[in-house]
Design a protein around this motif. Structure first.
Motif, PDB file in Angstrom:
ATOM      1  N   LEU A 220       0.903  -1.132   0.033  1.00 56.60           N
ATOM      2  CA  LEU A 220       0.028  -0.054   0.089  1.00 56.60           C
ATOM      3  C   LEU A 220       0.635   1.270   0.012  1.00 56.60           C
ATOM      4  CD1 LEU A 220      -2.857  -0.947   2.400  1.00 56.60           C
ATOM      5  CD2 LEU A 220      -2.915  -0.555  -0.057  1.00 56.60           C
ATOM      6  N   ARG A 221       1.685   1.262   0.757  1.00 57.81           N
ATOM      7  CA  ARG A 221       2.776   2.450   0.780  1.00 57.81           C
ATOM      8  C   ARG A 221       3.732   2.554  -0.596  1.00 57.81           C
ATOM      9  NH1 ARG A 221       2.129   1.019   6.240  1.00 57.81           N
ATOM     10  NH2 ARG A 221       1.596   2.922   7.548  1.00 57.81           N
ATOM     11  N   ALA A 222       3.771   1.470  -1.052  1.00 58.99           N
ATOM     12  CA  ALA A 222       4.420   1.465  -2.450  1.00 58.99           C
ATOM     13  C   ALA A 222       3.729   2.261  -3.534  1.00 58.99           C
ATOM     14  CB  ALA A 222       4.855   0.154  -2.939  1.00 58.99           C
ATOM     15  N   PHE A 223       2.451   1.714  -3.412  1.00 54.30           N
ATOM     16  CA  PHE A 223       1.425   2.282  -4.322  1.00 54.30           C
ATOM     17  C   PHE A 223       1.344   3.871  -4.193  1.00 54.30           C
ATOM     18  CE2 PHE A 223      -0.652  -2.095  -4.806  1.00 54.30           C
ATOM     19  CZ  PHE A 223      -0.446  -2.370  -6.217  1.00 54.30           C
ATOM     20  N   LYS A 224       1.162   4.079  -2.830  1.00 57.59           N
ATOM     21  CA  LYS A 224       1.055   5.664  -2.609  1.00 57.59           C
ATOM     22  C   LYS A 224       2.149   6.363  -2.718  1.00 57.59           C
ATOM     23  CE  LYS A 224      -0.436   8.837   1.027  1.00 57.59           C
ATOM     24  NZ  LYS A 224      -1.698   8.822   2.009  1.00 57.59           N
ATOM     25  N   SER A 225       3.454   6.100  -2.628  1.00 57.79           N
ATOM     26  CA  SER A 225       4.625   6.930  -2.837  1.00 57.79           C
ATOM     27  C   SER A 225       4.874   6.917  -4.411  1.00 57.79           C
ATOM     28  CB  SER A 225       5.953   6.203  -2.190  1.00 57.79           C
ATOM     29  OG  SER A 225       6.113   4.855  -2.935  1.00 57.79           O
ATOM     30  N   GLY A 226       4.126   5.904  -5.129  1.00 63.32           N
ATOM     31  CA  GLY A 226       4.470   5.687  -6.644  1.00 63.32           C
ATOM     32  C   GLY A 226       5.623   4.797  -6.970  1.00 63.32           C
TER      33      GLY A 226
ATOM     34  N   ARG B 254       8.288  -3.187 -12.055  1.00 64.96           N
ATOM     35  CA  ARG B 254       8.162  -3.370 -10.631  1.00 64.96           C
ATOM     36  C   ARG B 254       9.542  -3.574 -10.156  1.00 64.96           C
ATOM     37  NH1 ARG B 254       3.767  -7.663  -7.369  1.00 64.96           N
ATOM     38  NH2 ARG B 254       4.879  -6.915  -5.381  1.00 64.96           N
ATOM     39  N   THR B 255       9.871  -3.336  -8.852  1.00 63.22           N
ATOM     40  CA  THR B 255      11.272  -3.357  -8.590  1.00 63.22           C
ATOM     41  C   THR B 255      11.096  -4.192  -7.164  1.00 63.22           C
ATOM     42  OG1 THR B 255      11.183  -1.233  -7.685  1.00 63.22           O
ATOM     43  CG2 THR B 255      12.328  -1.684  -9.800  1.00 63.22           C
ATOM     44  N   HIS B 256      12.079  -5.148  -6.945  1.00 64.31           N
ATOM     45  CA  HIS B 256      12.042  -5.905  -5.719  1.00 64.31           C
ATOM     46  C   HIS B 256      13.663  -6.650  -5.822  1.00 64.31           C
ATOM     47  CE1 HIS B 256      12.065  -8.953  -2.750  1.00 64.31           C
ATOM     48  NE2 HIS B 256      11.223  -8.311  -2.063  1.00 64.31           N
ATOM     49  N   GLU B 257      14.404  -6.252  -4.744  1.00 69.61           N
ATOM     50  CA  GLU B 257      15.917  -6.575  -4.721  1.00 69.61           C
ATOM     51  C   GLU B 257      15.977  -8.175  -5.172  1.00 69.61           C
ATOM     52  OE1 GLU B 257      15.959  -7.054   0.164  1.00 69.61           O
ATOM     53  OE2 GLU B 257      17.444  -6.157  -0.854  1.00 69.61           O
ATOM     54  N   ILE B 258      15.127  -9.140  -4.892  1.00 73.49           N
ATOM     55  CA  ILE B 258      15.462 -10.414  -5.082  1.00 73.49           C
ATOM     56  C   ILE B 258      14.356 -10.876  -6.559  1.00 73.49           C
ATOM     57  CG2 ILE B 258      14.843 -12.753  -4.620  1.00 73.49           C
ATOM     58  CD1 ILE B 258      14.994 -12.009  -1.520  1.00 73.49           C
ATOM     59  N   MET B 259      13.406 -10.286  -6.557  1.00 72.38           N
ATOM     60  CA  MET B 259      12.431 -10.607  -7.644  1.00 72.38           C
ATOM     61  C   MET B 259      12.837 -10.322  -8.945  1.00 72.38           C
ATOM     62  SD  MET B 259      10.362 -12.849  -6.921  1.00 72.38           S
ATOM     63  CE  MET B 259       9.572 -12.777  -8.513  1.00 72.38           C
ATOM     64  N   ASN B 260      13.620  -9.089  -9.032  1.00 67.04           N
ATOM     65  CA  ASN B 260      13.789  -8.745 -10.485  1.00 67.04           C
ATOM     66  C   ASN B 260      14.888  -9.785 -11.005  1.00 67.04           C
ATOM     67  OD1 ASN B 260      13.623  -5.576  -9.194  1.00 67.04           O
ATOM     68  ND2 ASN B 260      12.741  -5.835 -10.998  1.00 67.04           N
ATOM     69  N   GLY B 261      15.950  -9.998 -10.345  1.00 64.72           N
ATOM     70  CA  GLY B 261      17.061 -11.032 -10.660  1.00 64.72           C
ATOM     71  C   GLY B 261      16.334 -12.281 -11.076  1.00 64.72           C
TER      72      GLY B 261
END
Lengths: 193, 418
Positions: free
Chosen positions: A65-71, A157-164
């Motif tokens: 939710l915070r990620a959606f709010k911050s963009g 979409r970014t995530h330290e593990i998922m992007n790789g």
């Protein structure tokens, strides 16, 4: 070692009777009127483009939710919804959906050995997440999972593990992983009020 | 002529039973295009009747209609979205926002479907929302990023292996980097000019400026048309946000379409839209307008295109007008001739929900249009809960209409008796 500890805690969380929430589930139930048409009041999604969020770890929901709010994370509908929520409301509604219990079972005759290797360490063979940072994938529409993996792969979409992880997958492997978790029978047991 | 040859080849193949077994290949489309079998023989059948159907029928008791009309459960169809009724009246194909297309058959013609099973189970579909038929029985299915065509689908659908070809190959409908899940329920229709018209929603709430050139080139946030052999692609309509329903006026041949408008500006603005297009290349105002003449905040200081076409009908805000159909049947009273039946899916973020009903729009000789509710009651106003969410309207050969519902997972039939 850290992983083992987290796993242990995760197990306690999922099995525990009354986990402590940072938000107020009862107040969150009212906020959930904004969510119910797509995610259901109990977090079992009512439309294919929305994920199931009932029984999701509270901290995962708060972060999204915070990620959606911050963009930091973008979605045509969720960006609009999150922009109007206060910090308190985000915590409360996260607590409301986290208070439900999610259960999953593989369809009869499915061999667990065929589960997608790249995913199971965090999301489980049956799509019930083993870590607080990972969402449940059980029973999601395959196109939802496919879309998220491709978003990670393409950096939308970014995530330290998922992007790789997603970058290393072909489109066919992505669809196969999506099909695996979509086929899991998923259920949400509503929290007691 | 080309079509006749394809049919003849397909027919002789199936009649000859030249089924060759072979191993799995990643893309079964290659085999089906070569009239080969894929080894997939299993259909998924959906149970009709039973407790689930009883639950839906209970909801239908709540639905109000004008005098003389009645609504009944026609079929249980999971995730039912847009429909295409076969020109022979044999089968109705129903798209979904998941990975299945359902074939719905009423074998004994008692106006209730007897069998619902998945179509072409050996193919991997992605958001096959939009089926449409040509008059000569070719079925087209518009997906997220592909359009397939199936010759004589009404005859071949009984086999798991059905002849299938690319009209637009995977990855060629839009650039793969622009794929999304939301605003990706594509609808197709064959126009009076014999071209296929396909809507391409843009994935944002308000399309950002840095995407507009790319989107206009591809027809994203618009409508494209192409010849039925896949050539001649062009952008026919610009300035659409997310259209999920269109049809051609039976007399004038003009394209009419619904469009879903911008969220987050308030409960009562901007209005939804029913639009009429009178010439190729017209612009309907997105992203400068959020719906009707309501300007978007993002483009407030910008000059909108001078030739922006305003909607013919402004509908209640956020009701989500989706599928639409011009009535040409003989069953309903005369006043419904060439009226538009359309579905409102229902709002998702309005404080007080609105929609979840079937609307009818009457058009007078001057082209003025007036919309009113036709079938309603799927929204339980006491609790704000949806008991069903209508998506699309189609017409059966007897002049009755079908309504699809992707929440209940059903098709309803509305008929009229004097």
């Amino acid at each position: 070692m850290r992983r083992a500890i987290l796993l242990g805690l995760g197990g306690l969380m999922l099995a525990g009777a009354a986990p402590a929430f940072s938000g107020d589930p009862a107040a969150g139930r009212k906020v959930a009127n904004m969510c119910r048409t797509c995610h259901g009041l109990d977090g079992f999604a009512r439309i294919p483009i929305a994920p199931h969020i009932g029984g999701e770890p509270e901290s995962y929901l708060q972060r999204q939710l915070r990620a959606f709010k911050s963009g930091a994370r973008r979605h045509e509908m969720m960006t609009v919804v999150a922009s109007g929520l206060s910090e308190r409301q985000m915590d409360d509604v996260s607590a409301w959906y986290a208070a439900h219990k999610a259960t999953a079972s593989l369809p009869a005759g499915t061999d667990p050995a065929n589960a997608p290797e790249a995913c199971t360490a965090c999301h489980g063979v049956d799509g019930i997440a083993l870590f607080e940072d990972a969402p449940n994938l059980a029973g999601e529409t395959n196109i939802y999972i496919d879309t998220q993996l491709k978003a990670f792969k393409r950096g939308k979409r970014t995530h330290e593990i998922m992007n790789g992880i997603a970058e290393a997958m072909s489109d066919e492997e992505i669809r196969a992983a999506a099909d695996w978790y979509a086929s899991v029978e998923f259920k949400v047991d509503a929290a007691t009020k | 002529m080309k079509q006749i040859i394809a049919l003849a080849v397909a027919a002789s193949f199936f009649a000859g039973g030249a089924f060759a077994q072979s191993g799995q290949v990643p893309d079964n489309l290659e085999k089906l295009s070569g009239f080969k079998t894929t080894g997939v023989t299993e259909f998924t059948f959906i149970e009709q009747g039973g407790d689930y159907a009883v639950g839906i029928e209970k909801t239908l008791e709540r639905i109000s209609l004008p005098d003389g009309f009645k609504i009944e459960l026609y079929a249980v169809v999971p995730d039912a979205r847009h429909m295409a009724v076969g020109p022979q009246g044999i089968v109705t194909f129903v798209g979904t926002r998941k990975d299945k297309v359902w074939s719905v058959t009423d074998r004994n013609k008692d106006r209730v479907a007897d069998e619902v099973k998945d179509f072409a189970p050996s193919l991997t579909f992605s958001i096959p929302n939009g089926p449409c038929f040509s008059k000569d029985g070719f079925l087209y299915i518009a997906e997220q990023n592909r359009v397939l065509l199936f010759p004589a689908a009404e005859f071949f659908y009984e086999s798991p292996d059905v002849a299938a070809f690319n009209l637009v190959a995977k990855g060629d409908l839009i650039p793969p980097d622009e794929e999304s899940f939301n605003h990706t329920a594509r609808v197709c229709r064959i126009g009076p000019d014999g071209k296929i018209y396909i809507s391409l929603g843009q994935p944002f709430n308000v399309a950002p400026a840095d995407k507009l050139d790319l989107y206009n080139k591809w027809g994203i946030g618009g409508m494209i048309r192409l010849n039925l052999d896949g050539t001649g692609r062009e952008v026919y309509t610009y300035g659409i946000r997310n259209s999920v329903g269109h049809d051609f006026h039976p007399a004038t041949g003009e394209l009419w379409f619904t469009d879903n408008q911008v969220d987050g500006m308030g409960d009562d603005i901007p209005p939804g839209e029913l639009n009429r297009q009178t010439a190729a290349g017209q612009n309907f105002g997105h992203p400068w307008y959020g719906g009707g003449d309501t300007r978007t905040n993002e483009y407030k200081g910008e000059e909108p295109p001078a030739d922006t076409v305003m909607p013919v009908v402004a509908t209640v805000a956020h009701a989500a007008d989706l599928g639409m159909h011009f009535y040409t049947g003989r069953m309903f009273p005369e006043k419904y001739k060439h009226a538009i039946f359309s579905a409102q899916h229902g709002s998702w973020n309005r404080t007080t929900p609105v929609g979840a009903r079937v609307m009818v729009t009457f058009i007078d000789d001057q082209g003025n249009a007036a919309i009113e509710p036709f079938a309603e009651g799927w929204l339980d106003e006491a609790t704000g809960e949806y008991l069903g969410r209508p998506v699309d309207v189609a017409q059966l050969p007897d002049g009755s209409i079908l309504v699809s519902d992707d929440l209940a997972g059903a098709l309803y039939r509305i008929s009229y008796t004097k």
